[in-house]
Design a protein around this motif. Structure first.
Motif, PDB file in Angstrom:
ATOM      1  N   ASP A 318       0.811  -1.222   0.000  1.00  0.00           N
ATOM      2  CA  ASP A 318       0.000   0.000   0.000  1.00  0.00           C
ATOM      3  C   ASP A 318       0.839   1.264   0.000  1.00  0.00           C
ATOM      4  N   GLU A 319       2.033   1.185  -0.551  1.00  0.00           N
ATOM      5  CA  GLU A 319       2.848   2.386  -0.664  1.00  0.00           C
ATOM      6  C   GLU A 319       2.475   3.145  -1.935  1.00  0.00           C
ATOM      7  N   LYS A 320       2.824   4.411  -1.961  1.00  0.00           N
ATOM      8  CA  LYS A 320       2.703   5.200  -3.177  1.00  0.00           C
ATOM      9  C   LYS A 320       3.873   4.819  -4.076  1.00  0.00           C
ATOM     10  N   VAL A 321       3.563   4.223  -5.224  1.00  0.00           N
ATOM     11  CA  VAL A 321       4.603   3.779  -6.141  1.00  0.00           C
ATOM     12  C   VAL A 321       4.757   4.809  -7.245  1.00  0.00           C
ATOM     13  N   ILE A 322       5.955   5.358  -7.361  1.00  0.00           N
ATOM     14  CA  ILE A 322       6.268   6.318  -8.421  1.00  0.00           C
ATOM     15  C   ILE A 322       7.195   5.612  -9.403  1.00  0.00           C
ATOM     16  N   LEU A 323       6.733   5.453 -10.640  1.00  0.00           N
ATOM     17  CA  LEU A 323       7.477   4.711 -11.647  1.00  0.00           C
ATOM     18  C   LEU A 323       7.934   5.640 -12.760  1.00  0.00           C
ATOM     19  N   VAL A 324       9.244   5.695 -12.989  1.00  0.00           N
ATOM     20  CA  VAL A 324       9.804   6.312 -14.191  1.00  0.00           C
ATOM     21  C   VAL A 324      10.257   5.138 -15.054  1.00  0.00           C
ATOM     22  N   PRO A 325       9.446   4.701 -16.034  1.00  0.00           N
ATOM     23  CA  PRO A 325       9.673   3.400 -16.680  1.00  0.00           C
ATOM     24  C   PRO A 325      10.829   3.392 -17.672  1.00  0.00           C
ATOM     25  N   THR A 326      11.376   2.197 -17.829  1.00  0.00           N
ATOM     26  CA  THR A 326      12.302   1.958 -18.926  1.00  0.00           C
ATOM     27  C   THR A 326      11.489   1.831 -20.205  1.00  0.00           C
ATOM     28  N   ILE A 327      12.171   1.878 -21.350  1.00  0.00           N
ATOM     29  CA  ILE A 327      11.445   1.794 -22.613  1.00  0.00           C
ATOM     30  C   ILE A 327      10.787   0.423 -22.777  1.00  0.00           C
ATOM     31  N   GLU A 328      11.353  -0.612 -22.114  1.00  0.00           N
ATOM     32  CA  GLU A 328      10.740  -1.940 -22.201  1.00  0.00           C
ATOM     33  C   GLU A 328       9.457  -2.010 -21.379  1.00  0.00           C
ATOM     34  N   LEU A 329       9.375  -1.174 -20.335  1.00  0.00           N
ATOM     35  CA  LEU A 329       8.192  -1.208 -19.471  1.00  0.00           C
ATOM     36  C   LEU A 329       7.120  -0.245 -19.979  1.00  0.00           C
ATOM     37  N   ARG A 330       6.754  -0.414 -21.241  1.00  0.00           N
ATOM     38  CA  ARG A 330       5.635   0.342 -21.774  1.00  0.00           C
ATOM     39  C   ARG A 330       4.355  -0.137 -21.076  1.00  0.00           C
ATOM     40  N   GLU A 331       3.276   0.580 -21.282  1.00  0.00           N
ATOM     41  CA  GLU A 331       2.053   0.307 -20.530  1.00  0.00           C
ATOM     42  C   GLU A 331       1.538  -1.115 -20.750  1.00  0.00           C
ATOM     43  N   SER A 332       1.510  -1.558 -21.994  1.00  0.00           N
ATOM     44  CA  SER A 332       0.962  -2.890 -22.261  1.00  0.00           C
ATOM     45  C   SER A 332       1.826  -3.979 -21.634  1.00  0.00           C
ATOM     46  N   ARG A 333       3.143  -3.791 -21.670  1.00  0.00           N
ATOM     47  CA  ARG A 333       4.040  -4.792 -21.093  1.00  0.00           C
ATOM     48  C   ARG A 333       3.921  -4.810 -19.570  1.00  0.00           C
ATOM     49  N   THR A 334       3.793  -3.642 -18.953  1.00  0.00           N
ATOM     50  CA  THR A 334       3.633  -3.574 -17.497  1.00  0.00           C
ATOM     51  C   THR A 334       2.327  -4.235 -17.076  1.00  0.00           C
ATOM     52  N   GLN A 335       1.264  -3.976 -17.853  1.00  0.00           N
ATOM     53  CA  GLN A 335      -0.023  -4.612 -17.556  1.00  0.00           C
ATOM     54  C   GLN A 335       0.105  -6.142 -17.646  1.00  0.00           C
ATOM     55  N   GLN A 336       0.801  -6.625 -18.668  1.00  0.00           N
ATOM     56  CA  GLN A 336       0.982  -8.065 -18.832  1.00  0.00           C
ATOM     57  C   GLN A 336       1.762  -8.657 -17.669  1.00  0.00           C
ATOM     58  N   LEU A 337       2.836  -7.979 -17.264  1.00  0.00           N
ATOM     59  CA  LEU A 337       3.658  -8.491 -16.170  1.00  0.00           C
ATOM     60  C   LEU A 337       2.895  -8.514 -14.852  1.00  0.00           C
ATOM     61  N   LEU A 338       2.190  -7.438 -14.544  1.00  0.00           N
ATOM     62  CA  LEU A 338       1.479  -7.371 -13.272  1.00  0.00           C
ATOM     63  C   LEU A 338       0.261  -8.292 -13.253  1.00  0.00           C
ATOM     64  N   SER A 339      -0.337  -8.527 -14.415  1.00  0.00           N
ATOM     65  CA  SER A 339      -1.480  -9.444 -14.435  1.00  0.00           C
ATOM     66  C   SER A 339      -1.056 -10.846 -14.032  1.00  0.00           C
ATOM     67  N   GLY A 340       0.217 -11.191 -14.289  1.00  0.00           N
ATOM     68  CA  GLY A 340       0.731 -12.471 -13.846  1.00  0.00           C
ATOM     69  C   GLY A 340       0.798 -12.584 -12.341  1.00  0.00           C
ATOM     70  N   HIS A 341       0.840 -11.440 -11.669  1.00  0.00           N
ATOM     71  CA  HIS A 341       0.814 -11.411 -10.205  1.00  0.00           C
ATOM     72  C   HIS A 341      -0.602 -11.186  -9.675  1.00  0.00           C
ATOM     73  N   GLY A 342      -1.575 -11.094 -10.585  1.00  0.00           N
ATOM     74  CA  GLY A 342      -2.957 -10.893 -10.165  1.00  0.00           C
ATOM     75  C   GLY A 342      -3.351  -9.447  -9.958  1.00  0.00           C
ATOM     76  N   TYR A 343      -2.644  -8.501 -10.596  1.00  0.00           N
ATOM     77  CA  TYR A 343      -2.928  -7.082 -10.410  1.00  0.00           C
ATOM     78  C   TYR A 343      -3.309  -6.414 -11.722  1.00  0.00           C
ATOM     79  N   ASP A 344      -4.102  -5.355 -11.611  1.00  0.00           N
ATOM     80  CA  ASP A 344      -4.559  -4.591 -12.770  1.00  0.00           C
ATOM     81  C   ASP A 344      -3.954  -3.196 -12.699  1.00  0.00           C
ATOM     82  N   VAL A 345      -3.097  -2.856 -13.677  1.00  0.00           N
ATOM     83  CA  VAL A 345      -2.428  -1.557 -13.681  1.00  0.00           C
ATOM     84  C   VAL A 345      -3.438  -0.417 -13.665  1.00  0.00           C
ATOM     85  N   GLU A 346      -4.488  -0.527 -14.476  1.00  0.00           N
ATOM     86  CA  GLU A 346      -5.465   0.564 -14.583  1.00  0.00           C
ATOM     87  C   GLU A 346      -6.114   0.864 -13.243  1.00  0.00           C
TER      88      GLU A 346
END
Length: 517
Positions: A318-346
């Protein structure tokens, strides 16, 4: 016969002390009991001294000990150890010297290699009968040595002197193996064998035959000679693979450094586990809080899975997460990665728990909590400060250092980095910078390393294996390298644990610290 045994701390094996508390810590208690260990090194590297130190530890514990030299007389041994506090005249220590010499045996009466003992100057070399000696064969060597048993500890210094016992490498290996078993089974002893570095036949034979191998070496550090020790093999032991420096003292060899991270009394930081067990163990409990952490990579290492695990950790707490992403961590890729952990980026963007400062233009800026600031340091720092101030709790910042450097420039990146340390880090907040040092000038990479409290480095070798090393840290196992592998279950990445016998950065007593030094 009094035998002092130490139970291995983690692996359950039985050990005997080496005479060095630091080496005992590296070995998870000491040399494996009733087993053989090879000490290999060049002249003057400390093999004989470390061997006698092992015997002295046995004498101090009331054990029976045997020192066998194949190269020196008794008087030469006394001279060699004159500067050390070793008790060569101790009633529980037997010292003998054997070597091969041309002579006549009672069996054949012909000249051949015979077994001789190199006695003290006031004693004659021992012979079987007038003018005759024992043949220099494995059987007669064991028969001669059998008169000294049983004992608790044996040193054979050096086994190179036995290399003429058989011309065939396989026969020599069998002869040495039989001698090892003789010491273990007939004497019930823990044994050390020494061998000269570079004697290929002897060295190769013993490395395969003995239970463990310790290498001693000498090399210059800025033209000054230094001695080093490394454990290269120890069956069944979770041993420390790091190289240690050797210092000679009156009590024998002292290994250093005793500690590679600051002692508990000086700990002034917090740290938190991130859920990757091996990484948390490597870093001494997790990433440092209240100070910057740098994760360096070579551009080949897979960071996305690491990042997804780190993002998941921040979101779970429950921390405030501030992300300055790498070029590989575009939105769709981040959503895909986090969905594997059961989370929804949106969902996290909508709630405000996740804020994205996108400097590379790969996220949808129309989304809530996605920000695309102008590429100047004032705008970026003002945005970071606002995001930090908006939370009532702690912040967890994951920052792509390369994006900062490449979009703002070198000097501006320094200003942002100083701002982060001064304005975004309270004692409980976390800041992880990610940087590929190969894509920025050396002075910029050095600045990032210097400005953080903890440095982790990950890379892929030519065989495709990924590794993670702790380069700098106030806690944890600095200088340790761990294998990285990817698994099918969360957190989807496994980092190899460091040997668990190493010093605990927060322990009251450090098993690697010798109380005598």
């Amino acid at each position: 016969m009094c035998v002092d045994r130490i139970r291995g701390q983690m692996t359950g094996h039985t050990s005997v002390s080496s005479g060095s508390r630091v080496l005992d810590g590296m070995l998870d208690g000491g040399y494996p009991a009733n087993r053989s260990t090879l000490l290999i090194g060049g002249p003057g590297s400390g093999k004989s001294t470390l061997s006698m130190q092992f015997l002295q530890a046995g004498l101090n514990a009331g054990e029976e000990c045997l020192y066998i030299s194949t190269e020196q007389t008794i008087d030469e041994l006394r001279q060699s150890f004159a500067d050390f506090a070793f008790e060569l005249e101790h009633e529980n220590l037997s010292v003998t010297s054997i070597h091969a010499s041309v002579g006549k045996t009672i069996e054949s009466g012909e000249e051949e290699l015979t077994l001789q003992t190199l006695a003290a100057d006031d004693e004659g070399d021992e012979m079987l009968a007038e003018g005759f000696s024992l043949p220099f064969t494995p059987e007669y060597v064991r028969e001669y040595l059998g008169r000294f048993g049983p004992v608790d500890r044996v040193v054979l210094d050096s086994v190179s002197g036995l290399s003429v016992i058989a011309n065939d490498p396989q026969r020599f290996r069998r002869s040495v193996l039989d001698l090892i078993r003789f010491f273990s089974d007939e004497f019930g002893a823990t044994s050390l064998f020494t061998a000269e570095q570079g004697n290929d036949r002897t060295t190769e034979t013993l490395e395969f035959t003995t239970h463990g191998v310790i290498e001693l070496a000498q090399r210059p550090i800025e033209d000054d000679p230094h001695n080093f020790l490394r454990i290269t093999k120890m069956r069944g032991v979770d041993y420390d693979r790091r190289e240690m420096e050797v210092e000679f003292g009156t009590d024998g060899l002292r290994l250093a450094p005793e500690r590679r991270s600051q002692p508990p009394a000086l700990k002034d930081h917090a740290h938190t586990p991130v859920g990757i067990d091996g990484l948390d163990a490597l870093a001494g409990g997790g990433l440092v809080r209240g100070a910057g952490v740098l994760l360096e990579h070579d551009g080949r290492a897979n960071l996305n899975v690491f990042f997804s695990a780190l993002l998941r950790h921040g979101l779970e707490t429950d921390e405030k997460v501030i992300l300055v992403p790498t070029i590989e961590l575009r939105e769709s890729r981040t959503q895909q990665l986090l969905s594997g952990h059961g989370y929804d980026v949106e969902a996290f963007l909508d709630s405000g728990q996740l804020a994205v400062v996108d400097l590379v233009g790969t996220w949808d800026e129309s989304r809530s909590c996605v920000f695309t600031p102008e590429h100047d340091p004032e705008t970026v720092t003002e945005l970071l400060k606002r995001l930090h101030d908006e939370t009532d709790g702690t912040t967890y910042s994951l920052v792509n250092g390369n994006a900062i450097v490449h979009t703002l420039g070198h000097e501006a990146a320094r200003r942002v980095r100083y701002f982060e340390e001064a304005q975004l880090l309270d004692p409980d907040s976390a800041l992880l910078e990610v940087l590929n040092p190969n894509t920025v000038p050396d002075e910029v990479a050095a600045f990032y390393r210097d400005s953080v409290e903890q440095v982790l480095d990950t890379w892929v070798d030519d065989a495709g294996r990924q590794y993670l090393a702790l380069r700098k840290s106030p806690c944890g196992f600095v200088g340790t390298t761990s294998l990285v592998e990817y698994i099918d279950e969360p957190p989807y990445v496994r980092v190899q644990h460091p040997p668990q016998t190493r010093e605990n950065p927060y322990a009251e007593a450090n098993p690697y610290v010798d109380d005598d030094h």
